[in-house]
Design an enzyme around this catalytic site. Structure first.
Site, PDB file in Angstrom:
ATOM      1  N   TYR A 184       0.846  -1.197   0.000  1.00 14.50           N
ATOM      2  CA  TYR A 184       0.000   0.000   0.000  1.00 14.50           C
ATOM      3  C   TYR A 184       0.881   1.247   0.000  1.00 14.50           C
ATOM      4  CZ  TYR A 184      -4.192  -2.810   0.956  1.00 14.50           C
ATOM      5  OH  TYR A 184      -5.230  -3.703   0.877  1.00 14.50           O
ATOM      6  N   GLU A 185       0.297   2.335  -0.443  1.00  9.95           N
ATOM      7  CA  GLU A 185       1.026   3.583  -0.662  1.00  9.95           C
ATOM      8  C   GLU A 185       1.711   4.129   0.587  1.00  9.95           C
ATOM      9  OE1 GLU A 185      -0.162   8.032  -2.282  1.00  9.95           O
ATOM     10  OE2 GLU A 185      -1.429   6.325  -2.802  1.00  9.95           O
ATOM     11  N   SER A 186       1.211   3.793   1.752  1.00 13.04           N
ATOM     12  CA  SER A 186       1.782   4.298   3.000  1.00 13.04           C
ATOM     13  C   SER A 186       3.111   3.647   3.351  1.00 13.04           C
ATOM     14  CB  SER A 186       0.790   4.093   4.148  1.00 13.04           C
ATOM     15  OG  SER A 186       0.350   2.749   4.190  1.00 13.04           O
TER      16      SER A 186
END
Length: 264
Positions: free
Chosen positions: A51-53
């Site tokens: 995920y982008e985080s």
């Protein structure tokens, strides 16, 4: 044993089946996250979800509300800084598939999550691109999932937030260091893929009970159908049970008061 299923469940199961074991998948929130985690819980337990985080190989028990949901970090193999996520993992060519949603898509698979209407005086402002433009540019290929309607499937998006194949289908031609682009668009009615020559989205598979007329009416351009049009396989009972259990866990978890959740 077979179970009755909804069009939304049909879409999620079909999208999940597009992922295979061992793939490294950069996952968007919402429908892509639902499909990716269903794949992990069924036929592709070794799919690597990112995920982008910055969460790598995360295995959430519930679907996250956002990329900042604590469930992603708690269940990840490790978490890295966002600059490392983009510079090394994504731009370094380590992502097999980017799995994205969108508000608006056009016949050349360009995505719009910026605004509806004129740029200077929009009717609606949308959340923006986030990491999607980078994902679509650098992942080896891109899967897109969204519900089919004339508002979402337009002949030309109002704003290109995320590049598909450009305004003329040639937006990726002769561009170095860029991924293949969108290869599948999965909706609640059908599966679409870019034509090999023109890159215009073409219907390659109809979901059970869906007609050509329904797809045409829900598409904002004269959509084309493959010469050999397939029938999408129905969800299995196992897939439906696991998907419904996942959504039930998610709903129950997010319905808890914050103080109760913190106490646990």
């Amino acid at each position: 044993m077979t179970l009755e299923f909804t069009s939304s469940e049909m879409m999620t199961v079909t999208a999940a089946r597009a992922l295979s074991n061992g793939m490294t998948c950069f996952v968007g929130i919402g429908l892509p996250s639902e499909a990716a985690n269903l794949a992990r819980l069924t036929h592709a337990p070794e799919v690597v979800l990112i995920y982008e985080s910055g969460t790598l190989q995360t295995r959430p028990d519930i679907l996250p509300l956002s990329i900042g949901d604590g469930e992603l970090c708690e269940s990840a193999l490790t978490t890295v800084a966002v600059p490392e996520m983009f510079r090394y993992w994504l731009q370094g060519g380590h992502i097999d598939v980017g799995f994205l949603g969108t508000a608006q898509i056009d016949k050349f698979a360009n995505l719009n999550t910026t605004l509806i209407g004129d740029y200077q005086s929009p009717k609606v402002r949308l959340p923006g691109g986030g990491g999607a433009p980078e994902i679509a540019s650098n992942a080896k290929e891109v899967f897109i999932t969204l519900k089919h309607s004339p508002r979402a499937f337009v002949e030309a998006v109002d704003f290109i937030t995320t590049l598909g194949y450009g305004r003329d289908g040639k937006g990726r031609d002769d561009v170095p260091n860029i991924g293949q682009g969108p290869t599948k668009v999965i909706t609640d009615l059908c599966v679409m893929a870019p034509d090999a020559d023109t890159k215009e989205l073409t219907v390659v598979s109809l979901h059970p009970g869906v007609t050509r007329e329904q797809v045409s009416e829900a598409t904002g351009w004269p959509v084309r159908f493959a010469d050999e049009l397939a029938l999408t396989p129905e969800p299995s009972a196992e897939e439906l049970v696991i998907l419904r259990e996942l959504k039930a866990r998610t709903a129950a978890h997010h319905a808890k008061p914050i103080s109760q959740e913190a106490a646990q």
